[in-house]
Enzyme design. Structure first.
Site: not given
Lengths: 666, 666
Positions: A150, A432, A189
């Site tokens: 992303t 997701e 993350g």
């Protein structure tokens, strides 16, 4: 010392079934319950993993630092389990992403993506040689990785990613660049300050041509000093609604060179001279995304079970107002409006868990077939996983807020752990696959299969019910039975997809492009996909409960009641759809409302027993309102006393600001 | 430097009306707009009130200390305004509780309750002498007070409060005690470490008899040292979902003695010998609670306008995926599903604002009549304020989450300010009367007036529509007009209250007690109250827009579109009710759905203009996604760079925890 709250004790005494039987049913068997408890004990009894001070009192930086400390301990313990032969893939998802993980690190774990995304990406997209080299380094944690897809400007539309990897045949290297601000990686993350490697997704350019997005392994930081490597701009993206220890990061490249071998080449390849060799099939990459969604549905159901446990126990302990004057104050769970907030969510835990179990089995079957080259069932699995993820996440997030609000002011306190649980679950509505995007993916499949139904073609199992609707078969008159309700849910779904398809076709006939017609009909299409999903969930719940012959009749009765609550609640929530598309008539509604009320009252005496059956340890609940002993008020008070502000009778702001201000007004 | 985003610029160019006209309409006049802007400038341009570092990065203690600093500056500035003759009661609620206040102190102000509750309580419940003494000390901020009513064990049911104030005629003092843990005061803002006085609500005992709850002024801390006085246990209750600077506190008493004169005796009195003199009427204390609810509806609408502004601007700037292949990526606001998430909430801002304005006028009329001893309209006002507070807070909280989720992952970031806005608004679902309790209060009034309607008795204005329903008058066939839709909303409300009343009566006839029958019917009763409220809101919106003749026809057209979106959206959301209780038939639904879609498309080109018309300063929006210039990505990046973790390339946790762990695996 820890005496049981008397109201909770009485609730437990009058429970009509054995909660332990429910626990075994939920875990799968008594052996699995024992294994789960052993694992929980192994992690949660470790003194180094205890919370001494709620993260909420710490600064953002302290929260991160403590998360790295705990994250390393968790990984070390996972490795020890593996070394002693007690490890499994399941262990990772549970300890890093699941409910146990969120008990250890309530704001998330900055090391999660190493196991959950970095290693799987190399496994799925690397060649055998690449796997050999990288997996061994990653598996032993010699390096720590993340997965960077992303970007600031692109999430849903991954074809629009802007990061470039340009092949330079003269040095046999790729040159990574971030040509715009929006091309910066954003969200991964552990990317901020934790990982030293990443699988980076970038637009591949070779021989002057763009070949679309491909994955590359990129070293981000020096393995020894952890300093960012030249050309790499990296940091964290800042605080969020929740998950503030996950160290979500940003990443920009300025002409960063990596060896050709760092492109993951299991599928497509770039040869030394720059020749591009295309992957034989694109569909294979579906697998990982579906896996994550399938697991997510199960995890979401468990978070919901946690919130419901807290709210049900509190509602048994909390007394407020009198239903009858001259009687003691009532347990708030005795108010019908409270039951109406709690029990449909209690039932939803079962509904989602059973659907999750079914799609998990389907996933395993389909992947087995995939390995034999059979792609037939992939679209059906994809369609079902999309809408299940959307409905489970959306309903659970809404449900958690509903039961939090049902706990009044005390539910607003972090000590209830309901805000934190919401923070985790609402995120699953977005990641997701954003929920509306997911529903429209399912809708696309439904439109296609609806057209097949109209043409009398054979239908895949999960849309077989289209056949009757397509042939215009009318349902028999309404009865308040589960069989009738399941049929009605399916009639609604079929009716809505029929109507949406007709509206879209009408738009196309009137001259609109297919794409605009799709967009203009998308409100109805998304709602149709939701109805299809609801029909599936209600059908699965009903079928599972009906075919269950391994539990006692006492537990079975409770499961039937929960199934009724869920099935009827959703008829009444969408009663307009049922009046329009099923055999339900307006005159049937009052008796159905009465059925719901009776089912709520039937569950009432067993509600505490049911949540006890979820068998969630106090450390996992981490809630002053939800602990097993029901000592709600003492626990709220004890939690408050931990505030650093309460360690001193006068805060320095009095002398510094308040006193001078008050003085100036004397 | 601050160039406008091109998409936003184009949106503004094609807007069909003048946003400034909307601003004046919202403020009431051009003069009021000027005054509001001047006030905002006065507070927001003060360099001492700027945020240098987002509170989210600070520890809880630092957040509190900074809030006291800012809180004192705000009060000082308020005093300066008053001294220069520019103060007003409105100023307090705006700067301490309203949207401006939340821009200055995003996590709340620990000094708010001093003006919003402490002073009003003394004004409302103190004798003239008590007012003379205490108000002058409080008004000049020589002392800082709060209002301590709610206890750990009691919120909704105030008759159940457990704190005792026992009169001792020998010393002419009251002795305050907290007999149980649950009797501890819990929640009052500023109570933890800020206030040195409080109005405490306690059960009054005199001559051995309990006389119910009464208010007392109690000194909590030494005015000079700020140390808690003997017998007083005090502190803060810990962190919450939001509002973490409000310093909500707990308070316990151990035989704390206060002079008899500290009981607020405007209504009831205790004479020197302990004789109790009862208040002539209880109803008078209704006033304050209604005032707060009435103001709250307006404030909630403004918070919603803030969230919608952020989401609409972001949806114009954000481009993702292609509606048509081979065209550029679409602004996400061009997706119908996005419009369906945004515009009903945009319309709700107007719906709630217009209802708030109407009930504000009603409140002023009723209180004027009250002072002449006329209590007739009190129950109607009470009933309306309860359901409006419930519906506005619940819809707005839900709406804020809906538009936050519509902003995808970036909406999850604190930098969007959507999580923070939700944290403020969801609290209003619980405080000043829990929403379900509020709806059932309204339902009680509706049942009573429905019985009047059945008997052909005259009806108060807001339930006058019961008359036709009670006489069984049928609505004319459905038309997609606002007139028809308003009638249908009222038919639904009347139908639902009729059915609930019948069900309750049936239960009573079958032998159930009145109280149990009420409880067993309460799900339907609460839903009926919501339907009544929705009918009122839709009617007010429609009437206001219809009777509006002071705005341009361009603006008027937009207001009509918004009204249509709101009115139709809620028919479709509750379409089952309309099929059951109004003249809407199943065949009418598709054309109504089409009307909604057309109204959404009609609003689309003006959406940015409408939120521009709300005229919310960037400092108040405090959102990287919502700023006027639309530089979303640069602002997100700039906000991220403020993180303390981003001030160093390597965090110490690497050397401390991560490196040793990685090394041990080499």
């Amino acid at each position: 010392m820890t005496t049981l709250n008397k109201d909770l004790q009485r609730e437990r005494e009058r429970c009509t079934f054995d909660p332990l039987e429910l626990t075994h049913y939920f875990d799968g068997s008594a052996e699995k319950t024992a294994l789960r408890r052993e694992r929980e004990e192994y992690f949660l009894s470790d003194p180094d993993l205890q919370d001494d001070l709620s993260a909420k009192y710490k600064s953002h930086k302290e929260v991160y630092e403590d998360a790295v400390r705990k994250g390393c301990i968790v990984l070390k313990k996972v490795q020890d389990l593996q070394d002693s032969g007690r490890g499994s893939m399941d262990l990772f998802s549970e300890v890093l992403g699941g409910m146990l993980g969120s008990a250890i690190l309530r704001d998330g774990n900055p090391l999660t993506l190493h196991y959950v995304m970095f290693i799987p990406a190399i496994m799925g997209q690397g060649t055998v040689e690449q796997q050999g080299y990288w997996i061994s380094r990653a598996w032993t944690c010699s390096i720590i990785g993340t997965y960077a897809q992303t970007e600031l400007g692109h999430g849903t539309f991954i074809r629009g990613l802007e990061t470039t990897a340009t092949y330079d045949p003269s040095t046999k290297e790729f040159i990574l660049n971030s040509p715009t601000l929006t091309s910066y990686k954003w969200w991964p993350g552990g990317l901020g300050h934790t990982a030293n490697y990443a699988v980076v997704v970038a637009q591949l350019y070779t021989n002057g041509e763009c070949k679309g997005i491909h994955p590359f392994i990129v070293q981000l930081r020096d393995e020894n000093t952890h300093e960012p490597l030249p050309g790499i701009q990296i940091g964290e993206i800042g605080t969020k609604l929740g998950m503030n220890a996950t160290n979500n990061g940003f990443l920009g490249f300025k002409s960063v060179r990596i060896p050709r071998e760092h492109m993951l080449m299991k599928n497509s390849q770039v040869l030394e001279d720059g020749t591009y060799v295309k992957a034989p099939s694109d569909k294979l990459t579906y697998g990982t995304m579906m896996f994550v969604r399938v697991v997510l549905v199960r995890d979401i159901a468990r978070y919901l079970s946690k919130a419901v446990t807290i709210a049900v126990r509190y509602s048994a302990v909390r007394r407020q107002s009198q239903i009858k004057t001259n009687e003691p104050e009532s347990q708030i769970m005795d108010y019908m409006t409270q039951q109406h907030k709690l029990f449909p969510n209690l039932a939803a835990v079962f509904a989602f868990t059973l659907s999750a179990a079914w799609i998990w089995e389907m996933y395993n079957n389909v992947t087995a077939e995939l390995e034999e080259g059979d792609l037939d069932k992939l679209p059906e699995l994809h369609a079902l996983s999309c809408c299940l993820k959307a409905v489970a996440s959306s309903d659970s997030a809404t449900g958690i807020e509903q039961v939090r609000l049902a706990c009044g002011g005390h539910g607003y306190m972090d000590a209830s752990n309901l805000p934190g649980t919401y923070g985790l679950v609402t995120a699953t509505c977005t990641y997701e696959g954003e929920n509306t995007v997911m529903l429209l993916q399912t809708a696309r499949y439904l439109v296609k299969t609806w057209r097949q139904a109209i043409n009398g073609e054979p239908l895949p199992p999960t849309v077989k019910y289209f056949a009757n609707a397509a042939r215009g078969v009318k349902q028999r008159p309404w009865k308040n039975t589960l069989t009738c309700i399941v049929c009605a849910h399916q009639a609604v779904a079929a009716g809505k997809i029929r109507l949406a398809t007709e509206n879209m076709d009408r738009r196309i006939r009137s001259g609109m492009s297919q794409e605009d017609a799709w967009n203009h009909t998308s409100i109805e299409l998304a709602q149709a996909a939701e109805a299809h999903c609801r029909g599936f969930i209600v059908m699965r719940f009903t079928e599972s409960v009906k075919s269950l012959n391994t539990v006692s009749k006492e537990l079975h009765a409770v499961l039937v009641q929960l199934c009724e609550v869920y099935a009827i609640y959703w008829v009444l929530q969408r009663v307009g759809d049922f009046l329009r598309f099923s055999c339900l008539n307006a005159e049937d509604v009052p008796s159905l409302q009465k059925c719901l009320e009776e089912a709520l009252l039937a569950i009432r005496p067993n509600a505490v027993g049911i949540v006890d059956g979820f068998d969630i340890r106090d450390e996992i609940l981490a809630s002053a309102l939800g602990a097993y002993d029901g000592n709600v008020y003492q626990r709220l008070f004890d939690e408050a006393m931990k505030s650093p502000l309460n360690q001193e009778s006068v805060n320095k702001s009095f002398q510094q600001y308040l006193k001078p201000f008050l003085k100036s007004n004397l």
